[in-house]
Design a protein around this motif. Structure first.
Motif, PDB file in Angstrom:
ATOM      1  N   ASN A  16     -28.445 -21.684   9.723  1.00 34.80           N
ATOM      2  CA  ASN A  16     -29.299 -20.622   9.187  1.00 34.80           C
ATOM      3  C   ASN A  16     -30.448 -21.176   8.347  1.00 34.80           C
ATOM      4  OD1 ASN A  16     -28.407 -17.690   9.741  1.00 34.80           O
ATOM      5  ND2 ASN A  16     -26.495 -18.807   9.471  1.00 34.80           N
ATOM      6  N   PHE A  89     -25.339 -10.567  12.503  1.00 34.97           N
ATOM      7  CA  PHE A  89     -25.104 -10.573  13.950  1.00 34.97           C
ATOM      8  C   PHE A  89     -25.882  -9.451  14.652  1.00 34.97           C
ATOM      9  CE2 PHE A  89     -22.884  -9.148  17.745  1.00 34.97           C
ATOM     10  CZ  PHE A  89     -22.657 -10.343  18.423  1.00 34.97           C
ATOM     11  N   ILE A  90     -25.773  -8.237  14.104  1.00 32.58           N
ATOM     12  CA  ILE A  90     -26.446  -7.087  14.725  1.00 32.58           C
ATOM     13  C   ILE A  90     -27.969  -7.260  14.687  1.00 32.58           C
ATOM     14  CG2 ILE A  90     -26.874  -4.607  14.530  1.00 32.58           C
ATOM     15  CD1 ILE A  90     -24.003  -4.340  13.436  1.00 32.58           C
ATOM     16  N   SER A  91     -28.474  -7.691  13.526  1.00 33.89           N
ATOM     17  CA  SER A  91     -29.924  -7.866  13.378  1.00 33.89           C
ATOM     18  C   SER A  91     -30.441  -8.970  14.291  1.00 33.89           C
ATOM     19  CB  SER A  91     -30.266  -8.192  11.919  1.00 33.89           C
ATOM     20  OG  SER A  91     -29.837  -7.157  11.055  1.00 33.89           O
ATOM     21  N   LEU A  92     -29.676 -10.074  14.377  1.00 24.70           N
ATOM     22  CA  LEU A  92     -30.104 -11.188  15.219  1.00 24.70           C
ATOM     23  C   LEU A  92     -30.096 -10.791  16.693  1.00 24.70           C
ATOM     24  CD1 LEU A  92     -31.015 -14.097  15.285  1.00 24.70           C
ATOM     25  CD2 LEU A  92     -28.615 -14.812  15.361  1.00 24.70           C
ATOM     26  N   LEU A  93     -29.132  -9.979  17.081  1.00 26.87           N
ATOM     27  CA  LEU A  93     -29.080  -9.500  18.460  1.00 26.87           C
ATOM     28  C   LEU A  93     -30.315  -8.648  18.785  1.00 26.87           C
ATOM     29  CD1 LEU A  93     -27.530  -9.261  21.118  1.00 26.87           C
ATOM     30  CD2 LEU A  93     -26.338  -7.279  20.163  1.00 26.87           C
ATOM     31  N   LEU A  96     -33.271 -10.936  19.100  1.00 23.88           N
ATOM     32  CA  LEU A  96     -33.225 -11.644  20.379  1.00 23.88           C
ATOM     33  C   LEU A  96     -33.825 -10.774  21.487  1.00 23.88           C
ATOM     34  CD1 LEU A  96     -32.311 -14.025  22.154  1.00 23.88           C
ATOM     35  CD2 LEU A  96     -30.058 -12.941  22.296  1.00 23.88           C
ATOM     36  N   GLU A 221     -30.938 -18.702  18.933  1.00 26.65           N
ATOM     37  CA  GLU A 221     -30.384 -17.462  18.404  1.00 26.65           C
ATOM     38  C   GLU A 221     -29.046 -17.118  19.040  1.00 26.65           C
ATOM     39  OE1 GLU A 221     -34.780 -15.630  17.440  1.00 26.65           O
ATOM     40  OE2 GLU A 221     -33.647 -14.892  19.152  1.00 26.65           O
ATOM     41  N   ILE A 222     -28.861 -17.459  20.301  1.00 28.91           N
ATOM     42  CA  ILE A 222     -27.567 -17.234  20.953  1.00 28.91           C
ATOM     43  C   ILE A 222     -26.488 -18.071  20.271  1.00 28.91           C
ATOM     44  CG2 ILE A 222     -26.269 -17.617  23.087  1.00 28.91           C
ATOM     45  CD1 ILE A 222     -28.823 -16.836  24.607  1.00 28.91           C
ATOM     46  N   LEU A 225     -25.559 -16.350  17.122  1.00 29.17           N
ATOM     47  CA  LEU A 225     -24.677 -15.207  17.373  1.00 29.17           C
ATOM     48  C   LEU A 225     -23.220 -15.661  17.508  1.00 29.17           C
ATOM     49  CD1 LEU A 225     -26.848 -13.178  19.929  1.00 29.17           C
ATOM     50  CD2 LEU A 225     -26.331 -12.532  17.567  1.00 29.17           C
ATOM     51  N   SER A 228     -21.852 -16.873  14.017  1.00 29.54           N
ATOM     52  CA  SER A 228     -21.598 -15.776  13.087  1.00 29.54           C
ATOM     53  C   SER A 228     -20.372 -14.962  13.484  1.00 29.54           C
ATOM     54  CB  SER A 228     -22.832 -14.864  12.994  1.00 29.54           C
ATOM     55  OG  SER A 228     -23.147 -14.304  14.251  1.00 29.54           O
ATOM     56  N   MET A 229     -20.171 -14.741  14.786  1.00 30.94           N
ATOM     57  CA  MET A 229     -19.022 -13.949  15.224  1.00 30.94           C
ATOM     58  C   MET A 229     -17.717 -14.718  15.041  1.00 30.94           C
ATOM     59  SD  MET A 229     -17.822 -11.158  16.094  1.00 30.94           S
ATOM     60  CE  MET A 229     -19.414 -10.333  16.106  1.00 30.94           C
TER      61      MET A 229
END
Length: 238
Positions: A16, A89-93, A96, A221-222, A225, A228-229
């Motif tokens: 990050n 996670f949601i924001s990065l998705l 993306l 970014e993948i 994700l 983070s998950m």
């Protein structure tokens, strides 16, 4: 119950931090492309309803949000906050998906942007030979491109400048006086190469930069994700 992996935790933090730096780079490059005076004056058609900088505008938003997300991800990893990690996670998705959209727009409008630019340059070439405030910024932009790209005029060479040639001749002059790259116009050695093809090449390079940044960072970014998950799940299993 399983604890949080220190490797995943600190890998997430380092990722990050690098992600935040990438956001700074995206924002900086995008703003430079958007506000560059020469780029804006030459590349933007005055009577066009479309915006050739739409993909750049998207990347400016992406860069700013990525900086915020990088900070959020670092805090979520260090504090082991599931709420922050889920928000990250949601924001990065969403980011993306937005970047992929920017890349697709850049690719889809590449030929359209070049066509608009070609029409604009052919229409506005007459401004080079005019005087007064009308077209002054356009003339200054073309003069700057001539010096940078080692060319002269837009369509017909030095003749495009008409009576203004003597005022801008220094940006057209050949330093080596080679017969291969230079010609004589009004007693001065100037570049044979006109600027229109070189300017169009520059536009295509800018578009490639936008597409490359959008899709290149999608891979990073993948990975973010996934990190983070995994960390989110490990914290939940503590």
């Amino acid at each position: 119950m399983a604890g949080v992996s220190g490797c995943i935790k600190y890998s997430m933090f380092i990722f990050n931090f690098l992600f935040w730096i990438c956001g700074c780079l995206i924002l900086g490059i995008s703003i430079w492309l958007r506000v560059s005076k020469n780029t804006k004056e030459v590349f933007t058609p005055e009577d066009s309803s479309g915006d050739p900088f739409v993909a750049v505008n998207i990347l400016i938003a992406v860069g700013a949000i990525i900086m915020i997300l990088g900070f959020l991800g670092c805090c979520g990893a260090v504090k082991e906050s599931r709420c922050m990690l889920l928000l990250f996670f949601i924001s990065l998705l969403l980011i993306l998906l937005l970047q992929v959209a920017a890349g697709i727009l850049g690719a889809a409008f590449k030929s359209e942007s070049v066509r608009m630019l070609n029409e604009t340059l052919h229409r506005d070439v007459k401004l080079l030979s005019e005087s007064g405030e009308d077209g002054k910024e356009f003339r200054e932009a073309v003069s700057s491109f001539q010096k940078e790209l080692q060319c002269c005029g837009l369509i017909n060479g030095a003749a495009d400048w008409g009576n203004n040639f003597q005022q801008i001749s220094s940006s057209c002059e050949c330093p080596n006086m080679s017969t291969d790259t230079c010609t004589v116009y009004e007693g001065k050695y100037v570049y044979k190469q006109t600027c229109i093809s070189l300017i169009k090449d520059a536009v295509e390079k800018y578009i490639i930069i936008i597409i490359g940044v959008a899709f290149g960072l999608a891979v990073i970014e993948i990975i973010g994700l996934v990190f983070s998950m995994v960390l989110y799940c490990q914290i939940g299993n503590k």
